[in-house]
Each structure stands twice: as structure tokens, then as C-alpha cells.
Design a protein around this motif. Structure first.
Motif, PDB file in Angstrom:
ATOM      1  N   SER A 140      75.358  -0.250  10.076  1.00  0.00           N
ATOM      2  CA  SER A 140      74.278   0.476  10.739  1.00  0.00           C
ATOM      3  C   SER A 140      74.621   1.943  10.973  1.00  0.00           C
ATOM      4  CB  SER A 140      73.948  -0.191  12.080  1.00  0.00           C
ATOM      5  OG  SER A 140      73.498  -1.514  11.884  1.00  0.00           O
ATOM      6  N   GLU A 141      75.846   2.326  10.650  1.00  0.00           N
ATOM      7  CA  GLU A 141      76.264   3.715  10.841  1.00  0.00           C
ATOM      8  C   GLU A 141      75.384   4.658  10.021  1.00  0.00           C
ATOM      9  OE1 GLU A 141      80.125   6.596   9.884  1.00  0.00           O
ATOM     10  OE2 GLU A 141      80.242   4.423   9.575  1.00  0.00           O
ATOM     11  N   ILE A 142      74.930   5.727  10.641  1.00  0.00           N
ATOM     12  CA  ILE A 142      74.084   6.705   9.959  1.00  0.00           C
ATOM     13  C   ILE A 142      74.961   7.652   9.144  1.00  0.00           C
ATOM     14  CG2 ILE A 142      72.448   8.600  10.269  1.00  0.00           C
ATOM     15  CD1 ILE A 142      71.524   7.207  12.830  1.00  0.00           C
ATOM     16  N   LEU A 143      74.715   7.697   7.832  1.00  0.00           N
ATOM     17  CA  LEU A 143      75.506   8.536   6.939  1.00  0.00           C
ATOM     18  C   LEU A 143      74.856   9.885   6.669  1.00  0.00           C
ATOM     19  CD1 LEU A 143      76.550   5.887   4.247  1.00  0.00           C
ATOM     20  CD2 LEU A 143      77.796   6.572   6.304  1.00  0.00           C
ATOM     21  N   GLU A 144      73.527   9.914   6.736  1.00  0.00           N
ATOM     22  CA  GLU A 144      72.818  11.122   6.309  1.00  0.00           C
ATOM     23  C   GLU A 144      71.381  11.061   6.799  1.00  0.00           C
ATOM     24  OE1 GLU A 144      72.062  13.355   1.979  1.00  0.00           O
ATOM     25  OE2 GLU A 144      73.182  11.467   2.106  1.00  0.00           O
ATOM     26  N   GLU A 145      70.760  12.213   6.939  1.00  0.00           N
ATOM     27  CA  GLU A 145      69.357  12.281   7.326  1.00  0.00           C
ATOM     28  C   GLU A 145      68.569  13.068   6.288  1.00  0.00           C
ATOM     29  OE1 GLU A 145      68.851  13.968  11.173  1.00  0.00           O
ATOM     30  OE2 GLU A 145      69.195  12.080  12.227  1.00  0.00           O
ATOM     31  N   SER A 146      67.283  12.771   6.197  1.00  0.00           N
ATOM     32  CA  SER A 146      66.409  13.547   5.324  1.00  0.00           C
ATOM     33  C   SER A 146      66.244  14.946   5.911  1.00  0.00           C
ATOM     34  CB  SER A 146      65.045  12.864   5.208  1.00  0.00           C
ATOM     35  OG  SER A 146      64.421  12.788   6.485  1.00  0.00           O
ATOM     36  N   PRO A 147      65.875  15.934   5.107  1.00  0.00           N
ATOM     37  CA  PRO A 147      65.705  17.302   5.615  1.00  0.00           C
ATOM     38  C   PRO A 147      64.751  17.394   6.804  1.00  0.00           C
ATOM     39  CG  PRO A 147      65.689  17.310   3.223  1.00  0.00           C
ATOM     40  CD  PRO A 147      65.681  15.872   3.640  1.00  0.00           C
ATOM     41  N   CYS A 148      63.731  16.528   6.819  1.00  0.00           N
ATOM     42  CA  CYS A 148      62.768  16.558   7.924  1.00  0.00           C
ATOM     43  C   CYS A 148      63.244  15.758   9.129  1.00  0.00           C
ATOM     44  CB  CYS A 148      61.414  16.026   7.453  1.00  0.00           C
ATOM     45  SG  CYS A 148      61.442  14.285   6.952  1.00  0.00           S
ATOM     46  N   THR A 173      62.253   6.747  11.405  1.00  0.00           N
ATOM     47  CA  THR A 173      62.268   6.952  12.851  1.00  0.00           C
ATOM     48  C   THR A 173      60.880   7.171  13.435  1.00  0.00           C
ATOM     49  OG1 THR A 173      62.655   9.336  12.575  1.00  0.00           O
ATOM     50  CG2 THR A 173      64.596   7.916  12.758  1.00  0.00           C
ATOM     51  N   GLU A 174      59.894   7.475  12.596  1.00  0.00           N
ATOM     52  CA  GLU A 174      58.529   7.645  13.098  1.00  0.00           C
ATOM     53  C   GLU A 174      57.813   6.310  13.244  1.00  0.00           C
ATOM     54  OE1 GLU A 174      56.125  10.458  11.071  1.00  0.00           O
ATOM     55  OE2 GLU A 174      57.546  12.115  11.301  1.00  0.00           O
ATOM     56  N   GLU A 175      57.991   5.427  12.244  1.00  0.00           N
ATOM     57  CA  GLU A 175      57.307   4.139  12.264  1.00  0.00           C
ATOM     58  C   GLU A 175      58.170   3.022  12.841  1.00  0.00           C
ATOM     59  OE1 GLU A 175      54.238   3.856  11.669  1.00  0.00           O
ATOM     60  OE2 GLU A 175      53.859   5.828  10.789  1.00  0.00           O
ATOM     61  N   GLY A 176      59.492   3.265  12.945  1.00  0.00           N
ATOM     62  CA  GLY A 176      60.379   2.251  13.499  1.00  0.00           C
ATOM     63  C   GLY A 176      60.590   1.059  12.585  1.00  0.00           C
ATOM     64  N   VAL A 177      60.598   1.290  11.274  1.00  0.00           N
ATOM     65  CA  VAL A 177      60.796   0.211  10.309  1.00  0.00           C
ATOM     66  C   VAL A 177      61.889   0.603   9.315  1.00  0.00           C
ATOM     67  CG1 VAL A 177      58.437  -0.648  10.459  1.00  0.00           C
ATOM     68  CG2 VAL A 177      58.991   1.140   8.805  1.00  0.00           C
ATOM     69  N   ARG A 220      63.199  12.539   9.495  1.00  0.00           N
ATOM     70  CA  ARG A 220      62.463  11.287   9.718  1.00  0.00           C
ATOM     71  C   ARG A 220      63.242  10.068   9.238  1.00  0.00           C
ATOM     72  NH1 ARG A 220      56.306   9.726   7.622  1.00  0.00           N
ATOM     73  NH2 ARG A 220      56.460   7.492   8.065  1.00  0.00           N
ATOM     74  N   TRP A 221      63.913  10.178   8.090  1.00  0.00           N
ATOM     75  CA  TRP A 221      64.600   9.030   7.505  1.00  0.00           C
ATOM     76  C   TRP A 221      66.108   9.162   7.669  1.00  0.00           C
ATOM     77  CZ3 TRP A 221      60.288  11.117   4.957  1.00  0.00           C
ATOM     78  CH2 TRP A 221      59.174  10.265   4.909  1.00  0.00           C
ATOM     79  N   GLN A 222      66.752   8.073   8.109  1.00  0.00           N
ATOM     80  CA  GLN A 222      68.188   8.064   8.349  1.00  0.00           C
ATOM     81  C   GLN A 222      68.861   7.038   7.440  1.00  0.00           C
ATOM     82  OE1 GLN A 222      68.326   7.189  12.566  1.00  0.00           O
ATOM     83  NE2 GLN A 222      68.259   9.362  13.112  1.00  0.00           N
TER      84      GLN A 222
END
Length: 202
Positions: free
Chosen positions: A53-61, A88-92, A63-65
Motif C-alpha cells: 500500500s506504500e505510495i510510490l508516485e503521484e500523478s501531476p494533478c 483520491t477524488e472518487e475513493g476507488v 489525483r492518482w497515487q
């Protein structure tokens, strides 16, 4: 590169979905209804789950992790790696797909074609076609990659599902086969009705 984006919310239904490939728009595979069982996790499994579940990277905006857990996309040509990600906007959960270019100049030579393919894929709107949400290019000094976000089908493709049922000596009834065939034909009809029609991968 300009970014393409869709406003469609992910479908959480159990109907099969046709998957469109980045290398061949409209390449089809089907995901079966989701069935799952839960059991108590051991401390080792919980620790492994936390690592995935570790976050490696995020989208430029933002929203996506991208997470560490990989997704099996071997049946989709052109995808070098795929990871679970969080919208992160829709929680899915969604899929973070990556296409690698060995050299930056190789991407530049194909940039216009790549943009045309993904712009076309993002326009597709059908209940039984896996949804493409957004794409962008990540260009470094010597390398380049295209990242695109798609709907997550937790059951995998129909081919993967049938392998599991065969291994477990289970058979699907006629009603299920008819439903899948109807949904596949509906998706194919939609793809051919697009302007221009989406070509089918082989």
C-alpha cells in the motif's frame, strides 16, 4: 504532451468489461463477475499488505497515487508494468499503467501517434469497455514513459477466470456464457460505430 481526461466515474458492477489496449485500441478481453472470500490475515500478511500500500508516485494533478502492488496485465500487449493506484477524488482503486521508451528520441518520433491513440481511447464510453481516465508523458533526460490510468477489474480477464474455473474443475452454466457473449457483442458493436471506428487488436 497534452493530457486527456475523462469525467466518468468507475463502475463497480460485476458485468464483464472489454479491455482496450494502448498498442491496439479496442483489443478485447472480458472480466467476469467478482467473487471473493475473506479470512483473518497473519501478522506477516498484514506487514506485506502495508508494504504493497506504500505510495510510490503521484500523478501531476495529485489525483492518482501509485502503489507498490503490481497488477497482472500480461494479456495486454504494449504495457510494460501496471500497479494498483488510488483515485483520491472518487475513493476507488484504479490501475496505473506504464509504457516505457528506451530512449527519449524514440518517444519523440511516435509522440503524435501516441497522443492520437490515447485521445481516442479516453473518448470511449460503454458499460462493458474498461474505462480509460487520463494519460500523460514522463520525459527524463534519456528515457521517456507514457502513464495512463484505467478502471480496475479485480477478477482479471475472462481468460484468467476460465483458467481458474478449469483448474478447480468447475464449469460455467449456459446462462453465464450467453450473458458474456451478449456483452462482448455489444462492446464490439459500439467500437465499430465510433467515428472513426476503433480497430480491433488481434
Amino acid at each position: 504532451m497534452s493530457e486527456g481526461e475523462s469525467q466518468t466515474v468507475l463502475s463497480s458492477g460485476s458485468d464483464p468489461k472489454v479491455e482496450s489496449s494502448s498498442s491496439a485500441p479496442g483489443l478485447t478481453s472480458v472480466s467476469p463477475p467478482v467473487t471473493s472470500t475473506t479470512s483473518a490475515a497473519s501478522p506477516e500478511e498484514e506487514e506485506e499488505s502495508e508494504d504493497e500500500s506504500e505510495i510510490l508516485e503521484e500523478s501531476p494533478c495529485g489525483r492518482w497515487q501509485k502503489r507498490r502492488e503490481e497488477v497482472n496485465q500480461r494479456n495486454v500487449p504494449g504495457i510494460d508494468s501496471a500497479y494498483l493506484a488510488m483515485d483520491t477524488e472518487e475513493g476507488v482503486e484504479v490501475v496505473w499503467n506504464e509504457v516505457q521508451f528506451s530512449e527519449r528520441k524514440n518517444y519523440k518520433l511516435q509522440e503524435e501517434k501516441v497522443r492520437a491513440v490515447f485521445d481516442n481511447l479516453i473518448q470511449l464510453e460503454h458499460l462493458n469497455i474498461v474505462k480509460f481516465h487520463k494519460y500523460w508523458a514522463d520525459i527524463k533526460e534519456n528515457k521517456a514513459r507514457v502513464i495512463f490510468i484505467t478502471e480496475y477489474m479485480s477478477s482479471g480477464s475472462l481468460k484468467q477466470f476460465l483458467k481458474k474455473t478449469k483448474k478447480n474443475h468447475k464449469t460455467m452454466n449456459e446462462k453465464a456464457w450467453k450473458r458474456w457473449c451478449t456483452q462482448i457483442l455489444s462492446a464490439l458493436s459500439y467500437l465499430h460505430s465510433c467515428d472513426p471506428p476503433s480497430s480491433m487488436g488481434t
